[in-house]
Design an enzyme around this catalytic site. Structure first.
Site, PDB file in Angstrom:
ATOM      1  N   HIS A   1       0.836  -1.195   0.000  1.00 46.38           N
ATOM      2  CA  HIS A   1       0.000   0.000   0.000  1.00 46.38           C
ATOM      3  C   HIS A   1       0.876   1.253   0.000  1.00 46.38           C
ATOM      4  O   HIS A   1       1.383   1.669   1.036  1.00 46.38           O
ATOM      5  CB  HIS A   1      -0.922   0.013   1.227  1.00 46.38           C
TER       6      HIS A   1
ATOM      7  N   ASP B   1      -6.532  -6.423   4.399  1.00 44.01           N
ATOM      8  CA  ASP B   1      -6.398  -6.658   2.967  1.00 44.01           C
ATOM      9  C   ASP B   1      -5.557  -7.912   2.749  1.00 44.01           C
ATOM     10  O   ASP B   1      -4.490  -8.068   3.334  1.00 44.01           O
ATOM     11  CB  ASP B   1      -5.731  -5.447   2.297  1.00 44.01           C
TER      12      ASP B   1
END
Length: 353
Positions: free
Chosen positions: A202, A298
């Site tokens: 990310h 995630d």
């Protein structure tokens, strides 16, 4: 009643200091213990105030943010959240700060943190809390030079969850703490590594190119930011571009990656879930997925699909994580074939031949 999280705000912009202060003041569990306008003040006030978390600007007069991070981490290790510009130079500076010991970063332009002020403030609070609750990692300086191994004998591949079948693809997902952790993992792999590698971390779109370049300069394997239709080649790592999605598909002759714009409602881009799901669809039971340190969950849904397809999953252990969110979600769901300390993941992967 739990003690409040003590935060020191460091920025040479009065506007930005006030903006951060206003956001953090909304929380009952956070106490702003001080404000500094440059790195020199930050060092002095860290000594005196002993904050739990420091929010630190990169570009400041007298002593810049990176130098301040180095000094603080050398003298009085403290959890530091950096703010940086969404530029290529800002990316390099942020990577320098992570190398110096900062734990995480956010864009200086707070309009990039969400769809409005309320969402931006919410994300800032979440990130400050996550950094405040995270482990002060001993794994620092990993973006700029090779790390020393602990000296423990790494497990063989058959003991580590791969079993008798060698995987044909390595897929790695990470978030908070991931840039440094991933560097440590990839630096352990030899130049002739037999597997292609894909990675989703990310990071903003302006950061992943600079990050891939830096990794390529310090690792033996080839590392590049992924482009649409790049082929999956043994000994090469493709880093998913920030702000986009990476998926794997079978091309005309070999497997390739497809890079696309995120769809509405997709929170993470790149998304580890989406990447893992595409790997499950294309490689079925011939992949190895690894979940490293990160906030949130995630990768959990994609991990379920990888497991259903018959592939193998490793997750980083709690002790070596900066934030034990993503690995914990996978482990608690019973999906981890092996829970591994960070300093053993790379050596174990290197033994795949």
């Amino acid at each position: 009643m739990a003690a409040k999280l003590k935060v020191l705000i460091v920025d040479d912009s009065a506007f930005f200091r006030n903006r951060i202060s206003a956001a953090l003041s909304q929380a009952n569990d956070i106490e702003i213990v001080g404000i500094a306008a440059d790195g020199k003040e930050a060092i002095e006030r860290t000594r005196r105030l002993k904050p739990d978390v420091i929010t630190m600007d990169v570009e400041m007069p007298i002593v810049d943010g990176i130098s301040a991070v180095r000094k603080i981490m050398a003298e009085m290790p403290t959890r530091i959240l950096m703010f940086s510009a969404l530029t290529k130079e800002g990316a390099r500076e942020t990577l320098d700060a992570l190398d110096a010991g900062a734990m995480d970063f956010l864009p200086k332009d707070m309009s990039n943190l969400g769809s409005g002020v309320e969402e931006a403030n919410k994300l800032l609070l979440e990130r400050v809390r996550a950094v405040g609750q995270s482990r002060l990692s001993s794994v620092r300086g990993a973006l700029g030079g090779r790390r020393q191994h602990t000296g423990r004998t790494p497990m063989t591949v058959s003991q580590s969850g791969v079993g008798g079948r060698k995987p044909e693809l390595l897929a790695i997902g990470a978030s908070t703490g991931g840039p440094v952790a991933l560097r440590q993992v990839l630096s352990a792999l030899p130049r002739n590594y037999p597997l292609p590698i894909i990675v989703a971390v990310h990071m903003p779109g302006s950061f992943t190119g600079a990050y891939a370049e830096r990794l390529n300069g310090v690792c033996s394997i080839k590392i590049k930011e992924a482009a649409d239709r790049d082929l999956l080649i043994a000994g090469q790592c493709l880093v998913a571009p920030g702000g986009k999605q990476l998926q794997v598909e079978r091309g005309p002759s070999k497997y390739q990656v497809r890079i696309s714009e995120p769809l509405s409602g997709q929170i993470y881009h790149p998304s580890v879930d989406l990447m893992f799901t595409s790997v499950a669809d294309s490689y079925r039971d011939r992949a190895l997925g690894v979940i490293l340190t990160g906030m949130g969950a995630d990768g959990l849904q994609g991990a379920r699909k990888l497991k259903r397809a018959g592939s193998v999953l490793w997750s980083q252990d709690q002790h070596s994580c900066v934030v034990y969110g993503m690995p914990q979600a996978v482990e608690k769901a019973g999906l981890s074939d092996r829970v591994v300390a960070l300093d053993e993941i790379g050596p174990m992967l290197a033994r795949i031949s």
